[in-house]
Motif scaffolding. Structure first.
Motif, mmCIF file in Angstrom:
data_model
loop_
_atom_site.group_PDB
_atom_site.id
_atom_site.type_symbol
_atom_site.label_atom_id
_atom_site.label_comp_id
_atom_site.label_asym_id
_atom_site.label_seq_id
_atom_site.Cartn_x
_atom_site.Cartn_y
_atom_site.Cartn_z
ATOM 1 N N GLN A 79 0.849 -1.180 0.000
ATOM 2 C CA GLN A 79 0.000 0.000 0.000
ATOM 3 C C GLN A 79 0.896 1.245 0.000
ATOM 4 O OE1 GLN A 79 -3.189 -0.593 -0.447
ATOM 5 N NE2 GLN A 79 -2.889 -2.814 -0.211
ATOM 6 N N HIS A 80 0.356 2.362 0.453
ATOM 7 C CA HIS A 80 1.159 3.582 0.485
ATOM 8 C C HIS A 80 2.370 3.374 1.395
ATOM 9 C CE1 HIS A 80 1.976 7.846 0.063
ATOM 10 N NE2 HIS A 80 2.151 7.915 1.376
ATOM 11 N N PRO A 81 3.570 3.795 0.978
ATOM 12 C CA PRO A 81 4.778 3.579 1.785
ATOM 13 C C PRO A 81 4.671 4.235 3.163
ATOM 14 C CG PRO A 81 5.351 4.320 -0.431
ATOM 15 C CD PRO A 81 3.870 4.471 -0.298
ATOM 16 N N SER A 82 5.260 3.558 4.148
ATOM 17 C CA SER A 82 5.316 4.113 5.500
ATOM 18 C C SER A 82 6.395 5.190 5.567
ATOM 19 C CB SER A 82 5.639 3.008 6.499
ATOM 20 O OG SER A 82 6.968 2.535 6.296
ATOM 21 N N ALA A 83 6.439 5.891 6.690
ATOM 22 C CA ALA A 83 7.460 6.926 6.878
ATOM 23 C C ALA A 83 8.855 6.325 6.798
ATOM 24 C CB ALA A 83 7.244 7.624 8.219
ATOM 25 N N GLN A 84 9.033 5.124 7.372
ATOM 26 C CA GLN A 84 10.341 4.464 7.310
ATOM 27 C C GLN A 84 10.691 4.093 5.869
ATOM 28 O OE1 GLN A 84 10.571 0.440 8.695
ATOM 29 N NE2 GLN A 84 12.737 0.582 9.242
ATOM 30 N N GLU A 85 9.728 3.574 5.156
ATOM 31 C CA GLU A 85 9.981 3.139 3.780
ATOM 32 C C GLU A 85 10.325 4.315 2.880
ATOM 33 O OE1 GLU A 85 7.097 -0.818 3.963
ATOM 34 O OE2 GLU A 85 6.309 1.082 3.213
ATOM 35 N N LEU A 86 9.747 5.470 3.162
ATOM 36 C CA LEU A 86 10.032 6.653 2.351
ATOM 37 C C LEU A 86 11.449 7.177 2.565
ATOM 38 C CD1 LEU A 86 6.646 8.570 2.663
ATOM 39 C CD2 LEU A 86 7.610 7.527 0.593
ATOM 40 N N GLN A 87 12.141 6.667 3.586
ATOM 41 C CA GLN A 87 13.533 7.051 3.814
ATOM 42 C C GLN A 87 14.507 6.225 2.961
ATOM 43 O OE1 GLN A 87 14.558 9.692 5.695
ATOM 44 N NE2 GLN A 87 12.361 10.105 5.792
#
Length: 288
Positions: free
Chosen positions: A95-103
């Motif tokens: 699904q939409h990337p998490s805050a960690q994944e966006l790093q």
């Protein structure tokens, strides 16, 4: 009856215009009983192939499913893979990337979930979302913290290149990738959305977001067409499966997966003379 899936393959170098690809084909079976029997045959053969995949421990299989909402990804996975041992198969939905994944880079979160040798991994949506929904809704790209690109087009082409490089790397190291786009017509999606409203047992599936995304249909078809064109290679090609008829679609998908596994020509590990003698000795002990 062997289903010929070659008509659904996007060849390397093909320019995909989804308006020219069928969303429906003539029925593959004459009755529901025939559909059920054929799918059950596929399921049993897939189960056999999974055991060989696990025992040989040389390859992994990654199934990538992409589609518009209501196209039947969940149903195809559930029906086609119903006979597969859950211990050797995992399904991941992105699904939409998490805050960690966006790093991290856009491939990071999916590469963590790649199947190990002997296993089947299923991506219900995948890293391809980063050249699909992010391309249609470009504001999402602005939230990914990337260095300012010269232009958006350079981002998409760079991501196509990264995806192709990843898939070539995986193929070279034993992971076979089967990519399926379930091609649904806009009219059939309308009917399925109405069914989610009208049938109480389907109400839970309905989301107002589906209606919002439907407004971007043409933009999605353009994004899908370009992504499929840019990332279909000889080793990891795309299949465009007509999805207006769910029964047809499930049979086609199961045949595609079977073709991939049977094409590996898997076999159980050979047992040497020393091992056979050891087994004979153990057998004698058990017989006492």
């Amino acid at each position: 009856m062997q289903i010929d899936t070659r008509a659904f393959i996007v060849r390397e170098g093909d320019e995909v215009d989804l308006g020219l690809w069928a969303t429906n084909v003539k029925p593959l079976c004459k009755s529901m009983k025939a559909y059920s029997n054929k799918l059950q045959d596929h399921v049993e053969r897939l189960s056999d192939q999974q055991r060989l995949l696990y025992a040989s421990n040389q390859h992994a299989l990654l199934l990538v499913f992409q589609a518009m909402d209501t196209a039947g990804k969940d149903g195809a996975i559930r029906h086609v893979m119903s006979g597969v041992n859950p211990q050797g198969c995992q399904v991941f939905s992105f699904q939409h990337p998490s805050a960690q994944e966006l790093q991290h880079d856009f491939l990071w979160r999916s590469t963590r979930d790649l199947p190990e040798r002997g296993h089947i991994g299923i991506f219900n949506r995948s890293y391809y979302e980063e050249v699909l929904i992010v391309r249609v809704h470009r504001s999402l790209l602005r939230g990914e913290g990337l260095p300012d690109p010269a232009d958006d087009e350079s981002v998409w082409h760079g991501r196509y290149r990264s995806i192709v490089d990843l898939e070539r790397h995986l193929h070279a190291n034993g992971t076979r990738i089967v990519k399926v786009f379930l091609h649904l017509s806009k009219e059939e999606q309308r009917k399925r959305l109405l069914a989610r409203i009208d049938e109480p047992d389907k109400n839970w599936k309905f989301s107002a977001a589906d209606i919002t995304e439907r407004k971007f249909w043409d933009a999605y078809m353009q994004a899908y067409g370009e992504a499929l064109s840019a990332t279909s290679t000889a080793d990891s090609h795309w299949h465009i499966v007509p999805a207006d008829d769910k029964d047809n679609a499930r049979l086609i998908v199961s045949q595609i997966v079977l073709d991939a596994l049977e094409g590996l020509k898997l076999s159980y590990p050979a047992v040497g003379a020393a091992r056979r003698q050891e087994l004979k000795t153990i057998r004698k002990q058990l017989e006492k």
